[in-house]
Design an enzyme around this catalytic site. Structure first.
Site, short mmCIF file in Angstrom:
data_model
loop_
_atom_site.label_atom_id
_atom_site.label_comp_id
_atom_site.label_asym_id
_atom_site.label_seq_id
_atom_site.Cartn_x
_atom_site.Cartn_y
_atom_site.Cartn_z
N CYS A 67 0.81 -1.23 0.00
CA CYS A 67 0.00 0.00 0.00
C CYS A 67 0.85 1.28 0.00
CB CYS A 67 -0.96 0.00 1.18
SG CYS A 67 -2.06 -1.42 1.19
N HIS A 110 -2.85 7.49 2.63
CA HIS A 110 -3.34 6.18 2.20
C HIS A 110 -4.73 5.97 2.79
CE1 HIS A 110 -3.74 2.05 1.27
NE2 HIS A 110 -3.49 1.61 2.49
N ASN A 169 -9.97 0.32 0.40
CA ASN A 169 -8.51 0.35 0.37
C ASN A 169 -8.05 -0.28 -0.95
OD1 ASN A 169 -5.77 -0.04 0.65
ND2 ASN A 169 -5.89 -0.88 2.72
#
Ligand code: COA
Length: 322
Positions: A113, A249, A279
Site C-alpha cells: 500500500c 493512504h 482500500n
C-alpha cells in the site's frame, strides 16, 4: 538543480460497485459495522476479464492526456503493484508495450500500500540525476484477487483501481522531498504468506489470500503515518500550517482521522475517498490525489503531502509543490 514536477494526473476505477449491502449477502456483516469501523460504503471490483495492466493503462492514458504530452516523450515507466498480471514480464513492461513505447526502462515496484510513494521516490531520483526527463508513475491493483471473500475481517476493506502521475524535469520544484521506511519484523501482521517460491500450491489451489492482524496494523499505521508527517515537515523547514492538502493512504477513516489529529491537520485539508473506494492498496494515494486535482481542490502553488503505509511494514511520503 533539476527537480521533478507533476504535470498530469489520472485515475481509473472498474465499473462494478460492491456495496456493504452486497457484502451482507456474502459474509456475516452489516452496513453499520462496516461504515462505523472503517468509513467504507462501497468499493469497485475488476471484471473477471479485467487485469491490473488494464486499470493501469486507463489511469496512465488519463494522466498523459492531462499532461498534454505524447506517449513517446515518456522515458521511464514505474508501476507500483502487489497484484501484477503475470509473474513476468512486469506490469510496467506490459504497460509500456500498450502505450506503444519501446526502449526506455520500465519496471514494477512492490511496497504494497506504500508502493506509489516508493515508485515516486525512484522516479524523482531518476529525474534529479538526469537519467530520465519524463516519468510515468502508476499505482494499480486488483486486490480483490488476493482476498478471501468468506473472511469478513478482510473482505470488507479492499477494492480495485488505479491512479497515475506524469513527472517532468524542471528547474523549479516540484517534489521537495521523499521519505521511505520499512521494517520487515512485522511481516506476519499483514501479508499473503504465499508466492512463487513458497507454498505455490496455494496459488494453484486459488487460496493465496491476505491475512491481517487488524488491531495491530491499525496502531502501527497511525503511528507511522503521523510520525512521517513530522519527518517530512522537518526536512523542509515547514510547519503543519504550510500544508494545503494531506493525501493519506485510504485504509480506514478512523486511521485517517487519528493521523490528522496527531499531526494537527484539520479534516477539511485531508483528501478522503475511502467511503467510495475502500482500500485500493498502491492505487489509493494516486486515486485520491487525482480526484482532488480534478475537482479543483488542489491547485497550482499548493503544498501537498502524500503518504502511504502497507504490509512489511512499508511507509513513505512525498512533499510536493504543485
Ligand atoms: N462485520 C461484523 N463484525 C466483524 C467484522 C465484519 N466485517 N469483522 C470483524 N468483526 C468482529 C470481530 O469478529 C470482533 O468480534 P468479537 O469481539 O466477537 O471477537 C469485533 O468485530 C471487533 O473486531 P476488531 O478486529 O477488534 O475490530 P476493530 O475495531 O479493530 O476493526 C478493522 C477491525 C480491521 C476494521 C480495524 O482493525 C482496521 O482497520 N485495522 C487496520 C486494517 C488496515 O488498515 N489494513 C491495511 C493497511 S494497509
Amino acid at each position: 538543480m533539476t527537480y521533478s514536477r507533476i504535470i498530469g494526473t489520472g485515475s481509473y476505477l472498474p465499473e462494478k460497485v460492491l456495496t456493504n449491502a452486497d457484502l451482507e449477502k456474502l459474509v456475516d456483516t452489516n452496513e453499520d459495522w462496516i461504515y462505523s469501523r472503517t468509513g467504507i460504503r462501497q468499493r469497485r471490483i475488476a471484471a473477471d476479464d479485467e487485469f491490473t495492466c488494464d486499470l493501469a493503462e486507463r489511469a496512465a492514458l488519463n494522466a498523459i492526456a492531462s499532461a498534454g504530452i505524447l506517449n513517446n516523450q515518456i522515458d521511464l515507466i514505474l508501476v507500483a503493484t502487489t497484484t501484477a498480471d503475470q509473474v513476468f514480464p512486469s506490469t510496467a513492461c506490459l504497460l509500456q508495450h500498450r502505450l506503444g513505447i519501446a526502449g526506455p526502462p520500465a519496471f514494477d515496484v512492490q511496497a504494497v500500500c506504500a508502493g506509489f510513494l516508493f515508485a515516486m521516490d525512484v522516479a524523482d531520483k531518476f529525474i534529479k540525476t538526469g537519467s530520465a526527463k519524463c516519468a510515468l508513475v502508476v499505482g494499480a491493483e486488483t486486490f480483490s484477487r488476493i482476498i478471501d471473500w468468506s473472511d469478513r475481517r478482510t473482505c470488507v476493506l479492499f477494492g480495485d483501481g488505479a491512479g497515475a502521475v506524469v513527472l517532468k524535469a524542471d528547474n523549479e520544484p516540484g517534489i521537495l522531498s521523499t521519505h521511505l521506511h520499512c521494517d520487515g519484523k512485522y511481516k506476519n501482521l499483514l501479508c499473503v504468506p504465499v508466492g512463487v517460491s513458497k507454498n505455490f500450491n496455494q496459488i494453484k489451489a486459488g487460496t493465496a489470500f491476505t491475512t491481517m492482524q487488524g488491531r495491530e496494523v491499525f496502531r502501527w499505521a497511525v503511528t507511522a503515518m503521523s510520525d512521517i508527517v513530522d519527518e517530512t515537515l522537518n526536512a523542509n523547514g515547514m510547519n503543519r500550517d504550510d500544508i494545503d492538502w494531506l493525501v493519506p493512504h485510504q485504509a480506514n477513516i478512523r486511521i485517517i482521522n487519528a493521523v490528522g489529529k496527531r499531526a494537527g491537520i484539520p479534516p477539511e485539508k485531508v483528501v478522503v475517498t475511502i467511503d467510495r473506494h475502500g482500500n485500493t492498496s498502491a492505487a489509493s494515494v494516486p486515486l485520491a490525489f487525482d480526484e482532488a486535482v480534478r475537482d479543483g481542490r488542489i491547485q497550482s502553488g499548493h503544498h501537498v503531502l502524500l503518504e502511504g503505509f502497507g504490509g512489511g511494514f512499508t511507509w513513505g511520503s512525498a512533499m510536493v509543490k504543485m
